[in-house]
Design a protein around this motif. Structure first.
Motif, PDB file in Angstrom:
ATOM      1  N   ALA A  21       0.623  -1.221   0.048  1.00 13.64           N
ATOM      2  CA  ALA A  21      -0.019  -0.143   0.023  1.00 13.64           C
ATOM      3  C   ALA A  21       0.998   1.281   0.029  1.00 13.64           C
ATOM      4  N   GLU A  22       0.515   2.206  -0.658  1.00 10.17           N
ATOM      5  CA  GLU A  22       1.307   3.618  -0.671  1.00 10.17           C
ATOM      6  C   GLU A  22       0.333   4.698  -0.511  1.00 10.17           C
ATOM      7  N   SER A  23       0.987   5.870  -0.025  1.00 11.79           N
ATOM      8  CA  SER A  23      -0.049   7.074   0.183  1.00 11.79           C
ATOM      9  C   SER A  23       0.829   8.141  -0.216  1.00 11.79           C
ATOM     10  N   GLU A  24       0.161   9.305  -0.227  1.00 16.75           N
ATOM     11  CA  GLU A  24       0.861  10.563  -0.525  1.00 16.75           C
ATOM     12  C   GLU A  24      -0.160  11.860  -0.420  1.00 16.75           C
ATOM     13  N   LEU A  72     -11.382   5.300  -6.601  1.00 17.25           N
ATOM     14  CA  LEU A  72     -11.354   5.144  -7.872  1.00 17.25           C
ATOM     15  C   LEU A  72     -10.271   4.201  -8.330  1.00 17.25           C
ATOM     16  N   SER A  73     -10.474   3.711  -9.536  1.00 10.76           N
ATOM     17  CA  SER A  73      -9.328   2.948 -10.177  1.00 10.76           C
ATOM     18  C   SER A  73      -9.429   3.528 -11.667  1.00 10.76           C
ATOM     19  N   ARG A  74      -8.108   3.193 -12.310  1.00 10.94           N
ATOM     20  CA  ARG A  74      -7.488   3.628 -13.466  1.00 10.94           C
ATOM     21  C   ARG A  74      -8.640   2.716 -14.473  1.00 10.94           C
ATOM     22  N   LYS A  75      -9.174   3.408 -15.632  1.00 13.22           N
ATOM     23  CA  LYS A  75      -9.802   2.938 -16.701  1.00 13.22           C
ATOM     24  C   LYS A  75      -8.844   2.023 -17.248  1.00 13.22           C
ATOM     25  N   ILE A  76      -9.192   0.718 -17.722  1.00  9.36           N
ATOM     26  CA  ILE A  76      -8.563  -0.374 -18.260  1.00  9.36           C
ATOM     27  C   ILE A  76      -9.257  -0.793 -19.396  1.00  9.36           C
ATOM     28  N   THR A  77      -8.598  -1.405 -20.477  1.00  9.79           N
ATOM     29  CA  THR A  77      -9.214  -1.786 -21.419  1.00  9.79           C
ATOM     30  C   THR A  77      -9.044  -3.690 -21.497  1.00  9.79           C
ATOM     31  N   ARG A  78      -8.204  -4.085 -20.606  1.00  9.40           N
ATOM     32  CA  ARG A  78      -7.907  -5.314 -20.378  1.00  9.40           C
ATOM     33  C   ARG A  78      -7.727  -5.740 -19.034  1.00  9.40           C
ATOM     34  N   PRO A  79      -7.906  -6.860 -18.458  1.00 10.13           N
ATOM     35  CA  PRO A  79      -7.999  -7.143 -17.090  1.00 10.13           C
ATOM     36  C   PRO A  79      -6.671  -6.877 -16.602  1.00 10.13           C
ATOM     37  N   ASN A  80      -6.491  -6.459 -15.260  1.00  6.57           N
ATOM     38  CA  ASN A  80      -5.257  -6.038 -14.693  1.00  6.57           C
ATOM     39  C   ASN A  80      -5.458  -6.376 -13.276  1.00  6.57           C
ATOM     40  N   SER A  81      -4.990  -7.479 -12.607  1.00  5.92           N
ATOM     41  CA  SER A  81      -4.952  -7.996 -11.251  1.00  5.92           C
ATOM     42  C   SER A  81      -4.433  -6.944 -10.341  1.00  5.92           C
ATOM     43  N   PHE A  82      -3.287  -6.360 -10.721  1.00  8.15           N
ATOM     44  CA  PHE A  82      -2.551  -5.351  -9.714  1.00  8.15           C
ATOM     45  C   PHE A  82      -2.941  -4.076  -9.706  1.00  8.15           C
ATOM     46  N   TYR A 148       5.217 -13.514  -4.557  1.00  4.67           N
ATOM     47  CA  TYR A 148       5.111 -12.243  -3.578  1.00  4.67           C
ATOM     48  C   TYR A 148       5.916 -11.058  -4.251  1.00  4.67           C
ATOM     49  N   VAL A 149       7.173 -11.382  -4.689  1.00  6.20           N
ATOM     50  CA  VAL A 149       7.822 -10.043  -5.282  1.00  6.20           C
ATOM     51  C   VAL A 149       7.390  -9.862  -6.753  1.00  6.20           C
ATOM     52  N   VAL A 150       6.877 -10.726  -7.337  1.00  2.00           N
ATOM     53  CA  VAL A 150       6.328 -10.480  -8.726  1.00  2.00           C
ATOM     54  C   VAL A 150       5.070  -9.482  -8.465  1.00  2.00           C
ATOM     55  N   ALA A 151       4.136  -9.926  -7.425  1.00  2.49           N
ATOM     56  CA  ALA A 151       3.057  -9.366  -7.277  1.00  2.49           C
ATOM     57  C   ALA A 151       3.193  -7.958  -6.748  1.00  2.49           C
ATOM     58  N   LEU A 152       4.306  -7.573  -5.861  1.00  2.00           N
ATOM     59  CA  LEU A 152       4.541  -6.486  -5.361  1.00  2.00           C
ATOM     60  C   LEU A 152       5.158  -5.449  -6.562  1.00  2.00           C
ATOM     61  N   LEU A 153       6.006  -6.080  -7.289  1.00  2.00           N
ATOM     62  CA  LEU A 153       6.511  -5.484  -8.406  1.00  2.00           C
ATOM     63  C   LEU A 153       5.378  -4.799  -9.493  1.00  2.00           C
ATOM     64  N   ASN A 154       4.526  -5.573  -9.763  1.00  2.00           N
ATOM     65  CA  ASN A 154       3.421  -5.208 -10.669  1.00  2.00           C
ATOM     66  C   ASN A 154       2.473  -4.405 -10.101  1.00  2.00           C
ATOM     67  N   PHE A 155       2.282  -4.301  -8.672  1.00  2.00           N
ATOM     68  CA  PHE A 155       1.526  -3.509  -8.051  1.00  2.00           C
ATOM     69  C   PHE A 155       2.289  -2.059  -8.030  1.00  2.00           C
ATOM     70  N   GLN A 156       3.437  -1.960  -7.705  1.00  2.00           N
ATOM     71  CA  GLN A 156       4.361  -0.858  -7.795  1.00  2.00           C
ATOM     72  C   GLN A 156       4.173   0.078  -9.177  1.00  2.00           C
ATOM     73  N   LYS A 157       4.344  -0.910 -10.125  1.00  2.00           N
ATOM     74  CA  LYS A 157       4.259  -0.488 -11.531  1.00  2.00           C
ATOM     75  C   LYS A 157       2.870   0.269 -11.716  1.00  2.00           C
ATOM     76  N   GLN A 158       1.862  -0.418 -11.424  1.00  2.00           N
ATOM     77  CA  GLN A 158       0.580   0.033 -11.616  1.00  2.00           C
ATOM     78  C   GLN A 158       0.239   1.360 -10.557  1.00  2.00           C
ATOM     79  N   VAL A 159       0.822   1.380  -9.516  1.00  2.00           N
ATOM     80  CA  VAL A 159       0.621   2.697  -8.862  1.00  2.00           C
ATOM     81  C   VAL A 159       1.295   3.734  -9.420  1.00  2.00           C
ATOM     82  N   ARG A 160       2.356   3.464  -9.916  1.00  2.00           N
ATOM     83  CA  ARG A 160       3.347   4.766 -10.598  1.00  2.00           C
ATOM     84  C   ARG A 160       2.404   5.268 -11.592  1.00  2.00           C
TER      85      ARG A 160
END
Length: 183
Positions: A21-24, A72-82, A148-160
């Motif tokens: 989880a991240e915050s700003e 909110l969540s970002r509008k997407i055109t294909r499924p994205n679990s992260f 776990y690491v792959v999930a974390l990295l994918n989540f961080q990419k989607q957060v960016r």
């Protein structure tokens, strides 16, 4: 030597987050009402049974904008679990407002991570203590860590990506307001 305080020694354990989880906080030069107005303009409720590729154009986010917060969540055109869910709260200040944003994983993604983490842990315990096959137990733990690491990295990419989009949305609003005030 001063007495050792165990609370300080183990304080890093309390700060460690197992679930991503991240915050700003954004400081904006306009009112909270204008923030909500802008967010409403680019947000549409999610249609659960409509295919992602058929969804309405012209908006950036799916979600709910309420009187005092938005989800909110970002509008997407294909499924994205992260994809993160963005939870925002606005606090007025004398010269604008503060927008508190937190980015969290959807509960289905947390269940996915939890299920596979527990499963790989149980498999490794089986190999370590019942079969005494330490190499297989180590492989199971390694697979769990990699998952776990792959999930974390994918989540961080989607957060960016989501962070960039929401900042761009609000900065466009600032630029639009400046242009409309000049012209």
């Amino acid at each position: 030597m001063p007495p050792r305080d165990d609370r300080v020694t183990y304080a890093w354990l309390l700060d460690m987050q197992l679930l991503p989880a991240e915050s700003e906080t954004l400081v904006l030069p306009y009112s909270g009402k204008e923030v909500f107005e802008r967010i409403r303009q680019v947000t549409r409720p999610m249609e659960p049974y409509l295919p992602l590729s058929v969804q309405e154009e012209g908006f950036r986010f799916n979600g709910v904008v309420e009187a005092d917060e938005f989800r909110l969540s970002r509008k997407i055109t294909r499924p994205n679990s992260f994809l993160p869910i963005i939870i925002g709260k606005v606090a007025p200040t004398s010269k604008g407002c503060l927008v508190f944003l937190s980015y969290k994983m959807f509960s289905s993604t947390l269940l996915f991570i939890g299920f596979w983490s527990v499963l790989t842990l149980l498999i490794s315990l089986y190999f370590f203590f019942y079969e005494k096959l330490y190499s297989y137990g180590t492989i199971a733990i390694a697979i769990g860590i990699v998952n776990y690491v792959v999930a974390l990295l994918n989540f961080q990419k989607q957060v960016r990506i989501s962070r960039s989009l929401i900042r761009h949305t609000l900065e466009d609003w600032i630029n639009w307001k400046l242009i409309s005030e000049r012209g």
